[in-house]
Design a protein around this motif. Structure first.
Motif, PDB file in Angstrom:
ATOM      1  N   TYR A   1     -28.129  46.686 142.064  1.00 46.06           N
ATOM      2  CA  TYR A   1     -29.446  46.061 141.898  1.00 46.06           C
ATOM      3  C   TYR A   1     -30.330  46.466 143.068  1.00 46.06           C
ATOM      4  CZ  TYR A   1     -28.686  42.337 145.406  1.00 46.06           C
ATOM      5  OH  TYR A   1     -28.484  41.637 146.569  1.00 46.06           O
TER       6      TYR A   1
ATOM      7  N   ASN B   1     -26.791  33.572 144.595  1.00 45.83           N
ATOM      8  CA  ASN B   1     -27.200  33.603 143.185  1.00 45.83           C
ATOM      9  C   ASN B   1     -27.943  34.890 142.839  1.00 45.83           C
ATOM     10  OD1 ASN B   1     -26.060  31.113 142.746  1.00 45.83           O
ATOM     11  ND2 ASN B   1     -27.976  29.977 142.970  1.00 45.83           N
TER      12      ASN B   1
ATOM     13  N   GLU C   1     -25.821  37.971 142.485  1.00 44.96           N
ATOM     14  CA  GLU C   1     -25.079  38.004 141.218  1.00 44.96           C
ATOM     15  C   GLU C   1     -26.007  38.138 140.019  1.00 44.96           C
ATOM     16  OE1 GLU C   1     -21.905  35.261 138.686  1.00 44.96           O
ATOM     17  OE2 GLU C   1     -22.424  34.725 140.747  1.00 44.96           O
ATOM     18  N   ASP C   2     -27.072  37.330 139.977  1.00 44.28           N
ATOM     19  CA  ASP C   2     -27.951  37.299 138.801  1.00 44.28           C
ATOM     20  C   ASP C   2     -28.737  38.586 138.612  1.00 44.28           C
ATOM     21  OD1 ASP C   2     -27.137  34.752 138.191  1.00 44.28           O
ATOM     22  OD2 ASP C   2     -28.846  33.760 139.141  1.00 44.28           O
ATOM     23  N   TYR C   3     -29.032  39.306 139.710  1.00 46.22           N
ATOM     24  CA  TYR C   3     -29.845  40.506 139.601  1.00 46.22           C
ATOM     25  C   TYR C   3     -29.038  41.758 139.282  1.00 46.22           C
ATOM     26  CZ  TYR C   3     -34.120  38.239 141.340  1.00 46.22           C
ATOM     27  OH  TYR C   3     -35.231  37.452 141.479  1.00 46.22           O
ATOM     28  N   HIS C   4     -27.727  41.629 139.161  1.00 43.24           N
ATOM     29  CA  HIS C   4     -26.904  42.802 138.834  1.00 43.24           C
ATOM     30  C   HIS C   4     -27.435  43.441 137.559  1.00 43.24           C
ATOM     31  CE1 HIS C   4     -23.558  45.436 137.968  1.00 43.24           C
ATOM     32  NE2 HIS C   4     -23.011  45.119 139.134  1.00 43.24           N
TER      33      HIS C   4
ATOM     34  N   ASN D   1     -26.300  45.143 135.184  1.00 39.04           N
ATOM     35  CA  ASN D   1     -25.574  45.043 133.916  1.00 39.04           C
ATOM     36  C   ASN D   1     -25.530  43.620 133.349  1.00 39.04           C
ATOM     37  OD1 ASN D   1     -24.961  47.789 133.610  1.00 39.04           O
ATOM     38  ND2 ASN D   1     -23.253  47.619 135.057  1.00 39.04           N
ATOM     39  N   ARG D   2     -26.109  42.678 134.087  1.00 36.04           N
ATOM     40  CA  ARG D   2     -26.217  41.311 133.557  1.00 36.04           C
ATOM     41  C   ARG D   2     -27.484  41.125 132.735  1.00 36.04           C
ATOM     42  NH1 ARG D   2     -23.265  36.969 135.753  1.00 36.04           N
ATOM     43  NH2 ARG D   2     -25.072  35.632 135.357  1.00 36.04           N
ATOM     44  N   ASN D   3     -28.415  42.048 132.897  1.00 37.11           N
ATOM     45  CA  ASN D   3     -29.686  41.959 132.184  1.00 37.11           C
ATOM     46  C   ASN D   3     -29.567  42.737 130.868  1.00 37.11           C
ATOM     47  OD1 ASN D   3     -32.399  42.320 131.273  1.00 37.11           O
ATOM     48  ND2 ASN D   3     -33.126  41.925 133.359  1.00 37.11           N
ATOM     49  N   HIS D   4     -29.643  42.008 129.764  1.00 32.68           N
ATOM     50  CA  HIS D   4     -29.451  42.617 128.446  1.00 32.68           C
ATOM     51  C   HIS D   4     -30.441  43.758 128.205  1.00 32.68           C
ATOM     52  CE1 HIS D   4     -28.564  42.974 124.170  1.00 32.68           C
ATOM     53  NE2 HIS D   4     -29.859  42.907 123.926  1.00 32.68           N
TER      54      HIS D   4
ATOM     55  N   LYS E   1     -29.232  46.896 130.298  1.00 35.56           N
ATOM     56  CA  LYS E   1     -27.828  47.312 130.236  1.00 35.56           C
ATOM     57  C   LYS E   1     -27.628  48.717 129.683  1.00 35.56           C
ATOM     58  CE  LYS E   1     -23.332  45.273 129.240  1.00 35.56           C
ATOM     59  NZ  LYS E   1     -22.636  44.125 128.614  1.00 35.56           N
TER      60      LYS E   1
ATOM     61  N   ASN F   1     -33.921  36.607 135.014  1.00 42.70           N
ATOM     62  CA  ASN F   1     -33.338  37.674 134.200  1.00 42.70           C
ATOM     63  C   ASN F   1     -34.276  38.226 133.142  1.00 42.70           C
ATOM     64  OD1 ASN F   1     -30.643  35.580 134.588  1.00 42.70           O
ATOM     65  ND2 ASN F   1     -30.580  37.655 135.385  1.00 42.70           N
TER      66      ASN F   1
END
Length: 319
Positions: free
Chosen positions: A208, A257, A260-263, A265-268, A271, A295
């Motif tokens: 990220y 947070n 982790e949240d900004y990774h 591959n966590r954002n649809h 991805k 997100n």
């Protein structure tokens, strides 16, 4: 930087964070008018010189004098002076009547004392047409760098209803400026075009943007935020007067947070994107301020994609 944060607090905080901070750490002094407290700015410059770390101060340029310039040179302080455009009328409309002359005079003083001097312009629809003349102004004044910064739709830009210019347009314009006048190329080192070129030259799977991992912001009152684009109450992560670097860096819920949240591959929406490791979801702070979601899809998603492709084309033509 206001009077309520002492340099001793900053020194202690940085010393505590030595094992966590990069050896290439840079200090960037932003927000308000820093030269209202010149002594503190110069103390930080001295601290940076001692630690062999770059220190940059951003200023409106109106309070620069020969005494400041002389000491800035001694401590290797980099001074970035903000202008709203190449023309007096464009600048004064935002900075105030007759501010242009005072800013130009401050820049001349810095150059005369051989201070590393950057002139910067936040690019929006109101000054986009002056990018070429702004570059020529940099050459005329003898500055070290010219910096163009794309407007982010947040903070005062939202309040003043300023309109952004696409990142793709800005990159194309800087490229054209360089093509027509090769003397300008040496001035572009940390502007958006140079940043994009360096980003696209490297194929690296970064998770990220690095908010709260590669960046940390210390506000004038000692409050800690993950980065300059997350300067909102909900991102306040502690205070260096009350907590140690380790406590904030390793235990702050805001830092943990966001990491982790900004990774990516966590954002649809990101991805499956082919340029995700260069775009990294865009500026998450700007997107959050406009959507109130960590997100959400970047509000400049399509433009980011186009700008990255444009930069790849530019790099391919160099080979």
């Amino acid at each position: 930087m206001e009077e309520n944060l002492e340099i001793s607090h900053l020194k202690t905080f940085l010393e505590e964070g030595r094992e966590y901070l990069s050896s290439n750490l840079n200090f960037i002094i932003l927000g308000g008018e820093q030269l209202l407290v010149k002594d503190k700015v110069l103390e930080i410059a001295k601290l940076g010189q001692k630690r062999k770390q770059e220190v940059i101060v951003s200023t409106n340029g109106t309070l620069i004098d020969s005494k400041f310039a002389q000491i800035a040179k001694k401590f290797n302080l980099i001074v970035q002076v903000s202008l709203e455009g190449a023309e007096k009328e464009t600048n004064d409309k935002i900075r105030g009547k007759n501010s242009y002359e005072r800013i130009i005079e401050g820049i001349k003083i810095l150059v005369a004392h051989r201070v590393y001097t950057i002139i910067s312009m936040v690019v929006h629809e109101g000054n986009f047409s002056e990018m070429d003349s702004f570059s020529k102004l940099g050459i005329e004044l003898g500055v070290t760098e010219v910096r163009f910064i794309p407007l982010k739709i947040m903070g005062n830009a939202r309040k003043n209803n300023l309109q952004a210019v696409s990142l793709t347009q800005i990159i194309k314009e800087i490229n054209q400026i360089i093509q027509y006048n090769r003397n300008t190329e040496r001035l572009f080192k940390r502007d958006i075009f140079s940043t994009m070129k360096n980003l696209c030259r490297v194929s690296q799977k970064r998770p990220y943007c690095g908010t709260g991992l590669n960046t940390i912001l210390i506000d004038a009152d000692g409050q800690i935020y993950p980065c300059p684009n997350h300067l909102l109450p909900e991102f306040s992560s502690g205070n260096i007067r009350e907590q140690s670097f380790k406590e904030i860096w390793l235990s702050s819920s805001q830092f943990l947070n966001l990491r982790e949240d900004y990774h990516i591959n966590r954002n649809h929406d990101c991805k499956e994107c082919p340029v995700k490791y260069w775009c990294l979801g865009g500026c998450r702070g700007e997107t959050y301020e406009n959507t109130l979601s960590l997100n959400s899809k970047s509000i400049t998603c399509k433009d980011n994609f186009a700008a990255i492709i444009e930069t790849f084309w530019y790099l391919s033509e160099l080979n």
